[in-house]
Design a protein around this motif. Sequence first.
Motif, PDB file in Angstrom:
ATOM      1  N   ILE A 150       0.814  -1.218   0.000  1.00  0.00           N
ATOM      2  CA  ILE A 150       0.000   0.000   0.000  1.00  0.00           C
ATOM      3  C   ILE A 150       0.846   1.267   0.000  1.00  0.00           C
ATOM      4  O   ILE A 150       0.494   2.263  -0.636  1.00  0.00           O
ATOM      5  CB  ILE A 150      -0.950  -0.013   1.222  1.00  0.00           C
ATOM      6  CG1 ILE A 150      -1.912  -1.210   1.124  1.00  0.00           C
ATOM      7  CG2 ILE A 150      -1.709   1.290   1.346  1.00  0.00           C
ATOM      8  CD1 ILE A 150      -2.719  -1.453   2.377  1.00  0.00           C
ATOM      9  N   TYR A 151       1.998   1.250   0.682  1.00  0.00           N
ATOM     10  CA  TYR A 151       2.763   2.484   0.876  1.00  0.00           C
ATOM     11  C   TYR A 151       3.137   3.199  -0.420  1.00  0.00           C
ATOM     12  O   TYR A 151       2.952   4.422  -0.523  1.00  0.00           O
ATOM     13  CB  TYR A 151       4.019   2.228   1.713  1.00  0.00           C
ATOM     14  CG  TYR A 151       4.746   3.508   2.048  1.00  0.00           C
ATOM     15  CD1 TYR A 151       4.284   4.338   3.066  1.00  0.00           C
ATOM     16  CD2 TYR A 151       5.858   3.919   1.322  1.00  0.00           C
ATOM     17  CE1 TYR A 151       4.918   5.536   3.358  1.00  0.00           C
ATOM     18  CE2 TYR A 151       6.501   5.109   1.601  1.00  0.00           C
ATOM     19  CZ  TYR A 151       6.023   5.917   2.621  1.00  0.00           C
ATOM     20  OH  TYR A 151       6.637   7.111   2.899  1.00  0.00           O
ATOM     21  N   PRO A 152       3.644   2.524  -1.439  1.00  0.00           N
ATOM     22  CA  PRO A 152       3.984   3.254  -2.669  1.00  0.00           C
ATOM     23  C   PRO A 152       2.770   3.867  -3.367  1.00  0.00           C
ATOM     24  O   PRO A 152       2.915   4.810  -4.154  1.00  0.00           O
ATOM     25  CB  PRO A 152       4.619   2.172  -3.560  1.00  0.00           C
ATOM     26  CG  PRO A 152       5.016   1.093  -2.639  1.00  0.00           C
ATOM     27  CD  PRO A 152       4.012   1.098  -1.535  1.00  0.00           C
ATOM     28  N   GLU A 184      -1.374  -5.137  -7.892  1.00  0.00           N
ATOM     29  CA  GLU A 184      -0.574  -4.426  -6.890  1.00  0.00           C
ATOM     30  C   GLU A 184       0.242  -5.398  -6.048  1.00  0.00           C
ATOM     31  O   GLU A 184       1.341  -5.066  -5.597  1.00  0.00           O
ATOM     32  CB  GLU A 184      -1.496  -3.575  -6.016  1.00  0.00           C
ATOM     33  CG  GLU A 184      -2.129  -2.417  -6.797  1.00  0.00           C
ATOM     34  CD  GLU A 184      -3.304  -1.775  -6.098  1.00  0.00           C
ATOM     35  OE1 GLU A 184      -3.700  -0.670  -6.510  1.00  0.00           O
ATOM     36  OE2 GLU A 184      -3.845  -2.382  -5.140  1.00  0.00           O
ATOM     37  N   ILE A 185      -0.290  -6.604  -5.844  1.00  0.00           N
ATOM     38  CA  ILE A 185       0.450  -7.620  -5.093  1.00  0.00           C
ATOM     39  C   ILE A 185       1.734  -7.993  -5.823  1.00  0.00           C
ATOM     40  O   ILE A 185       2.774  -8.233  -5.210  1.00  0.00           O
ATOM     41  CB  ILE A 185      -0.422  -8.873  -4.864  1.00  0.00           C
ATOM     42  CG1 ILE A 185      -1.603  -8.534  -3.947  1.00  0.00           C
ATOM     43  CG2 ILE A 185       0.406 -10.006  -4.268  1.00  0.00           C
ATOM     44  CD1 ILE A 185      -2.593  -9.670  -3.769  1.00  0.00           C
ATOM     45  N   HIS A 186       1.673  -8.012  -7.146  1.00  0.00           N
ATOM     46  CA  HIS A 186       2.822  -8.433  -7.952  1.00  0.00           C
ATOM     47  C   HIS A 186       3.676  -7.261  -8.424  1.00  0.00           C
ATOM     48  O   HIS A 186       4.668  -7.467  -9.125  1.00  0.00           O
ATOM     49  CB  HIS A 186       2.336  -9.231  -9.161  1.00  0.00           C
ATOM     50  CG  HIS A 186       1.591 -10.470  -8.795  1.00  0.00           C
ATOM     51  ND1 HIS A 186       2.193 -11.555  -8.184  1.00  0.00           N
ATOM     52  CD2 HIS A 186       0.276 -10.801  -8.924  1.00  0.00           C
ATOM     53  CE1 HIS A 186       1.299 -12.500  -7.968  1.00  0.00           C
ATOM     54  NE2 HIS A 186       0.123 -12.065  -8.410  1.00  0.00           N
ATOM     55  N   ALA A 187       3.315  -6.049  -8.033  1.00  0.00           N
ATOM     56  CA  ALA A 187       4.078  -4.880  -8.468  1.00  0.00           C
ATOM     57  C   ALA A 187       5.512  -4.946  -7.948  1.00  0.00           C
ATOM     58  O   ALA A 187       5.771  -5.334  -6.810  1.00  0.00           O
ATOM     59  CB  ALA A 187       3.403  -3.605  -7.973  1.00  0.00           C
ATOM     60  N   VAL A 188       6.451  -4.586  -8.803  1.00  0.00           N
ATOM     61  CA  VAL A 188       7.861  -4.607  -8.430  1.00  0.00           C
ATOM     62  C   VAL A 188       8.312  -3.179  -8.124  1.00  0.00           C
ATOM     63  O   VAL A 188       8.253  -2.297  -8.982  1.00  0.00           O
ATOM     64  CB  VAL A 188       8.725  -5.201  -9.561  1.00  0.00           C
ATOM     65  CG1 VAL A 188      10.204  -5.146  -9.180  1.00  0.00           C
ATOM     66  CG2 VAL A 188       8.298  -6.629  -9.862  1.00  0.00           C
ATOM     67  N   ASN A 189       8.718  -2.952  -6.881  1.00  0.00           N
ATOM     68  CA  ASN A 189       9.254  -1.654  -6.464  1.00  0.00           C
ATOM     69  C   ASN A 189      10.115  -1.869  -5.229  1.00  0.00           C
ATOM     70  O   ASN A 189      10.359  -3.008  -4.816  1.00  0.00           O
ATOM     71  CB  ASN A 189       8.120  -0.651  -6.203  1.00  0.00           C
ATOM     72  CG  ASN A 189       7.099  -1.176  -5.208  1.00  0.00           C
ATOM     73  OD1 ASN A 189       7.449  -1.530  -4.080  1.00  0.00           O
ATOM     74  ND2 ASN A 189       5.835  -1.243  -5.621  1.00  0.00           N
ATOM     75  N   ASP A 190      10.580  -0.785  -4.641  1.00  0.00           N
ATOM     76  CA  ASP A 190      11.507  -0.888  -3.505  1.00  0.00           C
ATOM     77  C   ASP A 190      10.820  -1.093  -2.159  1.00  0.00           C
ATOM     78  O   ASP A 190      11.484  -1.081  -1.118  1.00  0.00           O
ATOM     79  CB  ASP A 190      12.384   0.367  -3.429  1.00  0.00           C
ATOM     80  CG  ASP A 190      13.341   0.473  -4.599  1.00  0.00           C
ATOM     81  OD1 ASP A 190      13.768  -0.580  -5.112  1.00  0.00           O
ATOM     82  OD2 ASP A 190      13.640   1.615  -5.009  1.00  0.00           O
ATOM     83  N   TYR A 191       9.495  -1.244  -2.171  1.00  0.00           N
ATOM     84  CA  TYR A 191       8.750  -1.411  -0.925  1.00  0.00           C
ATOM     85  C   TYR A 191       7.999  -2.736  -0.843  1.00  0.00           C
ATOM     86  O   TYR A 191       7.838  -3.295   0.247  1.00  0.00           O
ATOM     87  CB  TYR A 191       7.751  -0.263  -0.750  1.00  0.00           C
ATOM     88  CG  TYR A 191       8.399   1.061  -0.419  1.00  0.00           C
ATOM     89  CD1 TYR A 191       8.694   1.403   0.903  1.00  0.00           C
ATOM     90  CD2 TYR A 191       8.730   1.968  -1.414  1.00  0.00           C
ATOM     91  CE1 TYR A 191       9.298   2.612   1.214  1.00  0.00           C
ATOM     92  CE2 TYR A 191       9.322   3.178  -1.114  1.00  0.00           C
ATOM     93  CZ  TYR A 191       9.610   3.494   0.204  1.00  0.00           C
ATOM     94  OH  TYR A 191      10.212   4.690   0.520  1.00  0.00           O
ATOM     95  N   ASN A 192       7.490  -3.235  -1.953  1.00  0.00           N
ATOM     96  CA  ASN A 192       6.589  -4.382  -1.963  1.00  0.00           C
ATOM     97  C   ASN A 192       7.301  -5.667  -1.558  1.00  0.00           C
ATOM     98  O   ASN A 192       8.063  -6.256  -2.325  1.00  0.00           O
ATOM     99  CB  ASN A 192       5.966  -4.537  -3.353  1.00  0.00           C
ATOM    100  CG  ASN A 192       4.927  -5.638  -3.381  1.00  0.00           C
ATOM    101  OD1 ASN A 192       4.620  -6.269  -2.370  1.00  0.00           O
ATOM    102  ND2 ASN A 192       4.372  -5.886  -4.558  1.00  0.00           N
ATOM    103  N   THR A 193       7.033  -6.133  -0.349  1.00  0.00           N
ATOM    104  CA  THR A 193       7.707  -7.332   0.159  1.00  0.00           C
ATOM    105  C   THR A 193       7.064  -8.623  -0.326  1.00  0.00           C
ATOM    106  O   THR A 193       7.450  -9.704   0.105  1.00  0.00           O
ATOM    107  CB  THR A 193       7.731  -7.317   1.703  1.00  0.00           C
ATOM    108  OG1 THR A 193       6.388  -7.206   2.208  1.00  0.00           O
ATOM    109  CG2 THR A 193       8.576  -6.163   2.218  1.00  0.00           C
ATOM    110  N   TYR A 194       6.068  -8.509  -1.229  1.00  0.00           N
ATOM    111  CA  TYR A 194       5.551  -9.695  -1.907  1.00  0.00           C
ATOM    112  C   TYR A 194       6.382 -10.004  -3.152  1.00  0.00           C
ATOM    113  O   TYR A 194       6.347 -11.127  -3.664  1.00  0.00           O
ATOM    114  CB  TYR A 194       4.087  -9.504  -2.312  1.00  0.00           C
ATOM    115  CG  TYR A 194       3.099  -9.835  -1.217  1.00  0.00           C
ATOM    116  CD1 TYR A 194       2.423 -11.051  -1.196  1.00  0.00           C
ATOM    117  CD2 TYR A 194       2.842  -8.930  -0.199  1.00  0.00           C
ATOM    118  CE1 TYR A 194       1.517 -11.355  -0.205  1.00  0.00           C
ATOM    119  CE2 TYR A 194       1.938  -9.218   0.810  1.00  0.00           C
ATOM    120  CZ  TYR A 194       1.280 -10.438   0.795  1.00  0.00           C
ATOM    121  OH  TYR A 194       0.387 -10.744   1.797  1.00  0.00           O
TER     122      TYR A 194
END
Length: 323
Positions: A230-232, A247-257
């Motif tokens: 959610i944060y990004p 959003e669950i599969h989104a790749v970024n520096d926050y998503n721990t999934y």
Amino acid sequence: MKTGHWVLIAALAVVLAYGVHFLWGWYGPGPLQHEVPFVVSDGAGMVTVAQELETEGAVASATTFRARARLLGHSGGLKAGEFMIPAHASGAQVLAILQGTEGVMRRLFTVPEGMPSVMVYEKLMAQPMLTGKADVPAEGSILPNSYDYQRGEARALIVARMQKAMTQALAELWAKRSPRTVAKTPQEAVILASIVEKETGKPSERRMVAGLYSNRLRLGMKLQADPTIIYPITQGRPLGRRIRESEIHAVNDYNTYSMVGLPKAPITNPSRASIAAVLDPADTRALYMVADGSKGHAFADTLEQHNANVAKWFAIRRAKGEM
């Protein structure tokens, strides 16, 4: 009785009446009809303050208030600050309040546990008694707490005070850290604590949640913490809807999934209690958790146990008509 005696008695009666009036005007009920806030500016003297008290209706006369204060008041100067003067406060009570010996009015700026920096900023800017601009504080740099402030104080000073409190608290807790903590640096402690803060609102669970995530980090497992998804998207504000599959599969520096390890930065401003939990996590083998319907979580060491807990949670939600 001689005429001179009558004159003396009359004079004494006048003096006595004036004395009673003088004392009653100091210790008796004052003219103020309702409670009012009153500000004493830095360096303000008795003449100015007395006149302002008369203007506010807290005293009947600035001149007689000063005279009574000189003769009947306690020694000590006036304190700068904000005060609350109650209805019908006597002159003696008013002076005591302004000298700081009675009820100094406190104005508090409160940052609830887990409030993200963007919302701290919005709350600061919405406070009309503060002045000046302030940047959005770095996430995780503010210690949630209540902070005193004065009317007209700069917002930037409030931010600096809250950040100093976080720096001091973190240094204190880091010095007492347990060997079980996985945090290699104070910043890592804040990042993990911000996840713990968002994952549970139950104080008794903090160390258990910290222990679970510590286990996952040691094993190289993904944390899979929903708040990091959610944060990004919202910068910490409530999402207001369910998380989407994309959003669950989104790749970024926050998503721990979609990543192993900690996010690049905190996702909120964690409380002292959550930082303490991360630096002294529960000694547990738990690797999984799911809501249990009581605002807490059911913890499991194995995937099999976790699946059973999930089935129970789904049954609870179906019974409530949520599914």
